[in-house]
Design a protein around this motif. Structure first.
Motif, PDB file in Angstrom:
ATOM      1  N   PRO A   1       1.085  -1.101  -0.079  1.00 48.15           N
ATOM      2  CA  PRO A   1      -0.121   0.013  -0.125  1.00 48.15           C
ATOM      3  C   PRO A   1       0.806   1.326  -0.185  1.00 48.15           C
ATOM      4  CG  PRO A   1       0.113  -1.028   2.394  1.00 48.15           C
ATOM      5  CD  PRO A   1       0.839  -1.897   1.278  1.00 48.15           C
ATOM      6  N   ASN A   2       0.262   2.405  -0.644  1.00 45.57           N
ATOM      7  CA  ASN A   2       1.155   3.643  -0.498  1.00 45.57           C
ATOM      8  C   ASN A   2       0.892   4.144   0.947  1.00 45.57           C
ATOM      9  OD1 ASN A   2      -1.519   4.955  -0.482  1.00 45.57           O
ATOM     10  ND2 ASN A   2      -1.534   5.399  -2.597  1.00 45.57           N
ATOM     11  N   GLU A   3       1.358   5.185   1.133  1.00 45.49           N
ATOM     12  CA  GLU A   3       1.445   5.671   2.426  1.00 45.49           C
ATOM     13  C   GLU A   3       0.023   6.468   2.857  1.00 45.49           C
ATOM     14  OE1 GLU A   3       3.789   6.232   4.746  1.00 45.49           O
ATOM     15  OE2 GLU A   3       4.994   4.926   3.575  1.00 45.49           O
ATOM     16  N   GLU A   4      -0.783   6.783   2.097  1.00 43.35           N
ATOM     17  CA  GLU A   4      -2.021   7.075   2.317  1.00 43.35           C
ATOM     18  C   GLU A   4      -2.905   5.968   2.756  1.00 43.35           C
ATOM     19  OE1 GLU A   4      -6.248   8.712   0.426  1.00 43.35           O
ATOM     20  OE2 GLU A   4      -4.484   9.141  -0.692  1.00 43.35           O
ATOM     21  N   ASN A   5      -2.629   4.881   1.889  1.00 41.70           N
ATOM     22  CA  ASN A   5      -3.382   3.518   2.331  1.00 41.70           C
ATOM     23  C   ASN A   5      -2.919   2.892   3.579  1.00 41.70           C
ATOM     24  OD1 ASN A   5      -3.482   2.761  -1.149  1.00 41.70           O
ATOM     25  ND2 ASN A   5      -5.163   3.399   0.053  1.00 41.70           N
ATOM     26  N   ARG A   6      -1.373   2.966   3.721  1.00 42.22           N
ATOM     27  CA  ARG A   6      -1.114   2.525   4.987  1.00 42.22           C
ATOM     28  C   ARG A   6      -1.490   3.410   6.281  1.00 42.22           C
ATOM     29  NH1 ARG A   6       4.475   0.101   4.829  1.00 42.22           N
ATOM     30  NH2 ARG A   6       4.376   0.500   7.194  1.00 42.22           N
ATOM     31  N   ALA A   7      -1.845   4.711   6.117  1.00 43.21           N
ATOM     32  CA  ALA A   7      -2.533   5.379   7.164  1.00 43.21           C
ATOM     33  C   ALA A   7      -4.152   4.982   7.498  1.00 43.21           C
ATOM     34  CB  ALA A   7      -2.578   7.000   6.839  1.00 43.21           C
ATOM     35  N   GLN A   8      -4.642   4.707   6.081  1.00 42.94           N
ATOM     36  CA  GLN A   8      -6.125   4.091   6.199  1.00 42.94           C
ATOM     37  C   GLN A   8      -6.252   2.780   6.855  1.00 42.94           C
ATOM     38  OE1 GLN A   8      -6.797   4.444   1.997  1.00 42.94           O
ATOM     39  NE2 GLN A   8      -8.226   6.056   2.391  1.00 42.94           N
ATOM     40  N   LEU A   9      -5.124   1.941   6.390  1.00 46.08           N
ATOM     41  CA  LEU A   9      -5.147   0.595   7.070  1.00 46.08           C
ATOM     42  C   LEU A   9      -5.101   0.616   8.701  1.00 46.08           C
ATOM     43  CD1 LEU A   9      -2.900  -1.485   4.769  1.00 46.08           C
ATOM     44  CD2 LEU A   9      -5.474  -2.010   5.248  1.00 46.08           C
ATOM     45  N   ALA A  10      -4.139   1.541   9.029  1.00 48.02           N
ATOM     46  CA  ALA A  10      -3.976   1.891  10.626  1.00 48.02           C
ATOM     47  C   ALA A  10      -5.546   2.330  11.324  1.00 48.02           C
ATOM     48  CB  ALA A  10      -2.832   2.638  10.757  1.00 48.02           C
TER      49      ALA A  10
END
Length: 118
Positions: A51-60
């Motif tokens: 995942p890109n950084e935005e998706n990583r934040a959304q995952l968290a």
């Protein structure tokens, strides 16, 4: 205190988080909540894509929300609640999450736990 290594900690990396989310909500719900193609979460879980950084934040963010969901509901109830109409929100929680993030859902979960709509 140095938290720099936490980003890559095995239990908090994108593969582990995606696995927890898919196990808790199912692949299609995870994809819908994150606004990504249905194949994306499975690819992240398998390590075929990152995942890109935005998706990583959304995952968290979604991982934290699932923790709150499971404090109030069984896993089956959590899935039903996300996709059903919630009187506190006046909408489906899954739609509210996509538009406004986790905060309104956390308020609705607290209202449910306090018996506001019992």
């Amino acid at each position: 205190m140095n938290l720099g290594g936490l980003k890559e900690a095995p239990d908090y990396g994108p593969r582990a988080v995606t696995h927890r989310l898919i196990s808790a909500l199912g692949n299609n719900a995870v994809a819908a909540l994150l606004g990504v193609n249905k194949d994306r979460p499975g690819r992240w879980e398998a390590g075929q894509d990152s995942p890109n950084e935005e998706n990583r934040a959304q995952l968290a963010d979604l991982d934290a929300l699932v923790g709150h969901l499971h404090s109030a509901f069984t896993p089956a109830q959590a899935k039903l609640w996300l996709e059903g109409q919630d009187p506190y929100l006046g909408a489906r929680p899954i739609d509210v999450y996509r538009l406004e993030g986790a905060a309104p859902l956390l308020e609705a979960i607290r209202a449910f736990e306090q018996g506001a709509f019992a």
